[in-house]
Design a protein around this motif. Structure first.
Motif, mmCIF file in Angstrom:
data_model
loop_
_atom_site.group_PDB
_atom_site.id
_atom_site.type_symbol
_atom_site.label_atom_id
_atom_site.label_comp_id
_atom_site.label_asym_id
_atom_site.label_seq_id
_atom_site.Cartn_x
_atom_site.Cartn_y
_atom_site.Cartn_z
ATOM 1 N N TYR A 83 0.832 -1.211 0.000
ATOM 2 C CA TYR A 83 0.000 0.000 0.000
ATOM 3 C C TYR A 83 0.867 1.261 0.000
ATOM 4 O O TYR A 83 0.607 2.218 -0.748
ATOM 5 N N ALA A 88 0.348 4.073 -2.811
ATOM 6 C CA ALA A 88 -0.558 5.189 -2.540
ATOM 7 C C ALA A 88 -0.046 6.245 -1.566
ATOM 8 O O ALA A 88 -0.618 7.337 -1.513
ATOM 9 N N HIS A 99 -8.223 6.949 2.678
ATOM 10 C CA HIS A 99 -8.051 5.606 2.132
ATOM 11 C C HIS A 99 -8.548 4.535 3.085
ATOM 12 O O HIS A 99 -8.653 3.356 2.710
#
Length: 468
Positions: free
Chosen positions: A439, A443, A466
């Motif tokens: 992740y 991101a 998120h």
């Protein structure tokens, strides 16, 4: 109104005023006129939180023209104790109590003690305009730039002329004016101090950005030799202007760029060009006592390198509305601030940000282990948070000079920021570590906090959106 002010004063006194805070009770008993600053028509940012309205806040008359009351604009000159004091307590910066170039150690005596969860307003003072290479006379220095005496802060004048607490050594000491420390009742080693910045308000409508020989992202190395990947011709400030051999700081050839505030933006000029950029006021330095060292000027307490106790952390996201968590090493935590910034880009490449004095209001809260009141990472390492993001932090040498030297390796800082991010996602958010690693790569954003504080820094931004 008089009864209300008297009641508030009594509440502050009974809660522990501290030995230099009577000014906060009688704030702004008189008007302060201030001349217009270099043609600026500043719009100084406000803040939020509990507010006291003084009888007569200092206002600078605006130039004739369009605007409320027939003026083009008004500038708040926030002299010590004047204007709005929004905290439960107030702390000024005075020659007898600040440290110039050093931060409090674990054995420092607090200048104030407050209860956990209470707020304090601090008038933090910028070092720019009072340093030795600028003449150590802010009235003369800023006056030459078109700033009238009434627009120069009284605490800047007092500290430049009257600081005697430690001997000043321009080439050895840090530059920062450090205000504090404040003891927070109940804080013990092993706890976390939660620092909520409620406001960060410019005290004057101008700032300074400086570049000094041998410092900054393009600093010349001894020899002179260029840093890796550069040539001597690319060094800033230019090598040809380096006169440090004179031993006279005002002759060193350092560069300072005066930057005014106009309509809420920083304004720089270069010939016929004018550049305007948004302000992001924040304290470059927020810390708790970390160094276990003797004396006020121990090398381990130099104000330049950040440590596990925070200090000169220089993360531009830590402005109003942010929260900063620091592991406590000394009883009372011993919180301090300094290095106020009006604006800074990631990296702070020239050496300084847009430096300028700020009035900050902070809520200081003790978080105990196992309480869930602070991220688990924060019990061993600085950690930040805004309403939109969690901010894991990495430093190249978090022990500072206590470890025997200072490393400026950005790779080390980056690795630690990643590890702290992984620990947070795994232990606080319940995310599988391998998925968290993926992740972060997909991101999260990691940025260079600064490359100029000997110990360099990297911070990550993990978007809360998120994790709906």
């Amino acid at each position: 109104m008089a009864d209300v002010v008297g009641q508030e004063a009594a509440e502050v006194l009974t809660d522990g005023l501290g030995r230099r805070n009577f000014m906060g009770v009688v704030a702004a008993l008189g008007a302060l006129s201030a001349a217009s600053v270099a043609g600026a028509t500043p719009a100084i940012a406000g803040g939020h939180g509990a507010e006291r309205e003084p009888a007569a806040p200092g206002k600078a008359p605006g130039a004739p023209g369009h605007g409320p009351g027939g003026t083009k604009g008004q500038a708040d000159i926030l002299q010590p104790g004047r204007g709005r004091i929004r905290g439960d307590h107030y702390l000024s910066s005075t020659p007898d109590d600040v440290l110039w170039g050093y931060v409090p150690t674990v054995d420092a005596a607090p200048v104030m003690t407050i209860r956990s969860g209470r707020t304090v307003t601090i008038d933090a003072l910028s070092h720019e305009g009072i340093l030795e290479d600028q003449g150590r006379d802010p009235v003369e220095y800023f006056g030459a730039l078109g700033v009238g005496r009434s627009s120069v802060l009284d605490d800047a004048v007092d500290i430049a002329a009257g600081y005697r607490r430690t001997e000043r050594r321009f080439d050895v000491d840090g530059p920062h004016i450090v205000t504090g420390p404040i003891a927070v009742e109940g804080a013990e080693p092993g706890d976390v101090l939660k620092i909520e910045t409620l406001e960060a308000v410019p005290r004057v409508p101008y700032g300074v950005v400086s570049s000094r020989h041998g410092k900054g992202g393009l600093a010349v190395q001894p020899g002179p030799t260029p840093p890796a990947g550069t040539t001597l011709e690319e060094i800033m400030p230019p090598v040809a202007t380096d006169n440090r051999a004179s031993g006279i700081p005002s002759d060193y050839g350092n560069v300072s760029v005066f930057t005014r505030i106009e309509k809420g933006k920083g304004v720089m000029t270069s010939g016929d060009m004018t550049v305007r950029f948004p302000l992001r006021p924040f304290m470059g330095m927020m810390g708790v006592a970390f160094a276990d060292a003797d004396g006020l000027t121990a090398p381990e307490a130099n104000s330049v390198p950040p440590t596990l106790g925070g200090g000169n952390i220089d993360i531009r996201h830590l402005g109003a509305g942010s929260t900063f968590y620091l592991p406590v090493k000394a009883p009372g935590a011993l919180f301090y601030v300094g290095d106020p910034h009006m604006g800074m880009g990631d990296g702070e490449v020239a050496l300084t940000a847009m430096e300028g004095s700020l009035r900050g209001t902070f809520r200081l809260t003790v978080c105990k282990p196992g309480s869930g009141d602070a991220p688990s990472v924060a019990y061993s390492y600085p950690f930040g948070e805004t309403k939109d993001a969690w901010i894991p932090i990495g430093l190249s040498d978090p022990d500072g000079l206590a470890g025997g030297g200072v490393s400026g390796d950005l790779n080390v800082a980056m690795r630690r920021a990643i590890i702290n991010a992984l620990d947070f996602l795994q232990h606080d958010r319940g995310m599988d570590r391998a998925v968290a690693y993926a992740y972060l790569s997909a991101a999260a954003d990691f940025a260079v906090s600064q490359v100029v504080d000997r110990t360099v820094g990297v911070h990550g931004l993990i978007a809360k959106a998120h994790f709906g």
